[in-house]
Design a protein around this motif. Structure first.
Motif, short mmCIF file in Angstrom:
data_model
loop_
_atom_site.label_atom_id
_atom_site.label_comp_id
_atom_site.label_asym_id
_atom_site.label_seq_id
_atom_site.Cartn_x
_atom_site.Cartn_y
_atom_site.Cartn_z
N THR A 25 0.56 -1.18 0.13
CA THR A 25 0.41 0.02 -0.44
C THR A 25 1.24 1.58 -0.20
OG1 THR A 25 -1.17 -1.04 1.29
CG2 THR A 25 -1.67 1.16 1.20
N MET A 26 0.14 2.78 -1.14
CA MET A 26 1.40 3.50 -0.70
C MET A 26 1.34 4.28 0.47
SD MET A 26 0.32 5.35 -4.27
CE MET A 26 0.99 5.15 -5.61
N SER A 27 2.15 4.73 1.40
CA SER A 27 1.49 6.34 1.96
C SER A 27 0.66 7.08 2.07
CB SER A 27 3.21 6.38 2.39
OG SER A 27 3.53 7.20 1.68
N GLY A 88 -9.39 5.04 1.68
CA GLY A 88 -8.49 4.07 1.59
C GLY A 88 -7.41 4.71 0.57
N LYS A 89 -5.84 4.00 0.76
CA LYS A 89 -5.00 4.05 -0.01
C LYS A 89 -5.14 3.42 -1.65
CE LYS A 89 -2.96 4.97 4.42
NZ LYS A 89 -1.33 4.82 5.42
N PHE A 198 -13.19 -2.57 -5.42
CA PHE A 198 -13.51 -2.64 -4.33
C PHE A 198 -12.49 -3.33 -3.85
CE2 PHE A 198 -16.80 -0.34 -6.60
CZ PHE A 198 -17.71 0.21 -5.71
N ASP A 199 -11.92 -3.97 -4.21
CA ASP A 199 -11.34 -5.39 -3.74
C ASP A 199 -9.89 -4.59 -3.05
OD1 ASP A 199 -12.09 -7.39 -4.96
OD2 ASP A 199 -11.46 -6.99 -6.34
N ALA A 200 -9.42 -3.40 -3.23
CA ALA A 200 -8.23 -3.16 -2.59
C ALA A 200 -8.96 -2.63 -1.15
CB ALA A 200 -7.80 -1.76 -3.73
N GLN A 204 -7.41 -3.68 2.97
CA GLN A 204 -7.74 -2.54 3.47
C GLN A 204 -8.91 -2.40 5.30
OE1 GLN A 204 -6.35 1.36 2.16
NE2 GLN A 204 -6.32 -0.13 -0.11
N VAL A 205 -9.72 -2.11 4.48
CA VAL A 205 -10.78 -2.31 5.77
C VAL A 205 -10.85 -3.74 6.82
CG1 VAL A 205 -13.40 -2.31 6.64
CG2 VAL A 205 -12.58 -1.00 4.68
#
Length: 483
Positions: A25-27, A88-89, A198-200, A204-205
């Motif tokens: 994941t990106m910062s 999210g990121k 939506f998968d990403a 993260q959730v």
């Protein structure tokens, strides 16, 4: 704390799975660089390296070298998947339709072709925005130069890495010999992913829920630790707050009246000298190589303003500061930016170096140098268009950003061709000029990215930069001649 070291080549050392660019994941800071340019194209964050090769590499061998590198550094097979609605990121995901032929290309320039012709063509390639549905990098081999040399261009998005991470990358991938290495360590490419936005978001959730107890506990411990440090040393806390205010404040002088406009047009220019020459000039007056480099750039700005009958005394500049240490993973972005009013009106290069040194030492000692990363989480929750307008207004206050990255000290090769020069071209997102120095096998390779809306006479400007470098180098020559 020890700084990061450049690694040995992966041609010679079996790293197994290299951790370069391993974060999924990106910062928040990297997400900002990726997203802001969609709202404001003048904030595009493209990094380019223009390598000058001593000969034209054999094409099939160059393609094979890239195929090998894609196994060693999986990040370059990955596209960016952004969660919907900015929730999210952005996530790095292996492109299921990855096509090396799209990312690696070749072109032969019509004869007669010079380095300047090749550089200008590279600029047009760098100017084009990335296809955001594909991994954000491109490579180009430019053939047909009259002197038999060739140019290799690597164009990447800044969200992949900063300058120091980029040097770690090329050090890993370049060979130390001209001959092929058929038995070099290899790695299998990662399997493709069919990840949606939506998968990403779902990833993260779930991660946030699973790590919530430890995050809350960690935040509590951090709060207790911070309170304890403040109680033990309230002066340090006050110093940090004062540093934060200084870094958040506008520069201490206004931008140049000649350079107020900002646009999309770019011009590339190069300067070079030896590391020994620039260091000798700096040492002659008690400065560092970086001090002499900044003083040379300021000398060029002074001459440019004088030639256009608009002299100035101070210039607002920004200086990226690497925040990496030996414990940080390779790749990614770890830097802050210091801003200060530079003594551009000082005609004596020796005095200019001394005054630059004082300002640079103060900037490097700022406790809140990481203010960009600290502010990024809060900014990421605001509308992208609003943040882009604010950020452009801040960066437009800077006429020059100047970066200095330690490079490779030994000869390196790409598919049998020796890399003689490595010119870096960093983005100029809102600033008038971005200059970057990379030391490569004893040569200071300086790449200059010019916003042509800000610098309306780029040929004159580049001439002035060259003269500014010469007046600084003469300091070292005078000292040598006096011995």
């Amino acid at each position: 704390m020890a700084g990061p070291q450049l690694p040995p080549s992966a041609v010679d050392v079996d790293y197994g799975t290299i951790g370069w660019g391993a974060s999924r994941t990106m910062s928040d800071f990297e997400a900002g660089m990726w997203r802001l340019e969609t709202a404001e194209p003048r904030l595009r964050s493209t990094i380019a390296a223009v390598d000058v090769l001593d000969t034209t590499p054999e094409w099939k061998r160059l393609v094979a070298a890239h195929e090998w590198a894609l196994g060693v550094i999986p990040r370059f097979r990955m596209r960016v998947v952004d969660p919907p609605f900015g929730l999210g990121k952005p996530v790095w995901s292996v492109d299921p339709e990855f096509d090396l032929d799209y990312h690696l290309r070749r072109i032969r320039l019509p004869s007669p072709a010079t380095f300047d012709d090749a550089l200008d063509f590279c600029r047009t390639v760098v100017d084009r925005p990335f296809d955001r549905a594909r991994p954000p990098w491109e490579a180009l081999l430019v053939e047909g130069l009259d002197d038999g040399r060739a140019i290799y261009l690597l164009k990447t998005h800044h969200s992949i890495t900063d300058g120091m991470g980029g040097m770690q990358l090329v050090t890993l991938l370049h060979s130390r010999r001209r001959e092929p290495t058929p038995d070099k360590p290899t790695a299998l490419p990662p399997p493709p992913e069919h990840l949606t936005g939506f998968d990403a978001l779902r990833e993260q959730v779930v991660e946030r829920v699973l790590t919530l107890p430890s995050s809350v506990a960690g935040a509590g411990r951090a709060g207790v630790s911070l309170a304890s440090r403040v109680a033990r040393d309230p002066g340090a806390a006050l110093g940090f707050a004062e540093s934060l205010l200084r870094l958040a404040a506008p520069p201490a002088c206004p931008p140049s009246p000649l350079m107020r406009a900002r646009g999309l047009g770019r011009r590339f220019g190069t300067l070079e000298t030896t590391v020994d020459e620039l260091r000798a000039a700096a040492k002659s007056v008690g400065g560092s190589l970086n001090d002499a480099y900044l003083a040379a750039l300021l000398g060029g700005f002074r001459l440019y303003h004088e030639r256009l009958d608009s002299p100035i005394e101070r210039l607002p500049i920004g200086m990226p500061i690497s925040l990496r240490d030996a414990s940080d993973p390779m790749g990614g972005n770890r830097f802050g930016v210091a801003r200060f009013a530079a003594p551009v009106g000082v005609a004596d290069p020796a005095d200019r170096i001394r005054r630059v040194r004082e300002l640079v030492l103060e900037a490097r000692d700022e406790p809140a140098a990481d203010v960009l990363s600290m502010a990024a989480p809060a900014l990421s929750r605001l509308p992208v268009a609003a943040v882009a307008r604010w950020y452009l207004a801040q960066t437009a206050l800077i006429d020059l950003q100047a970066s200095n990255v330690a490079g490779i000290t030994v000869p390196v090769y790409m598919a049998g061709a020796r890399i003689d020069r490595m010119f870096p071209f960093a983005p100029a997102p809102g600033c008038g000029v971005m200059a970057t120095l990379v030391s490569h096998t004893g040569v200071c390779c300086i790449g200059v990215t010019i916003d042509t809306a800000a610098v309306t006479s780029p040929d004159l400007f580049l001439e002035c930069l060259s003269e500014g470098l010469d007046e600084v180098l003469r300091l070292g020559r005078k000292r040598k001649g006096a011995r």
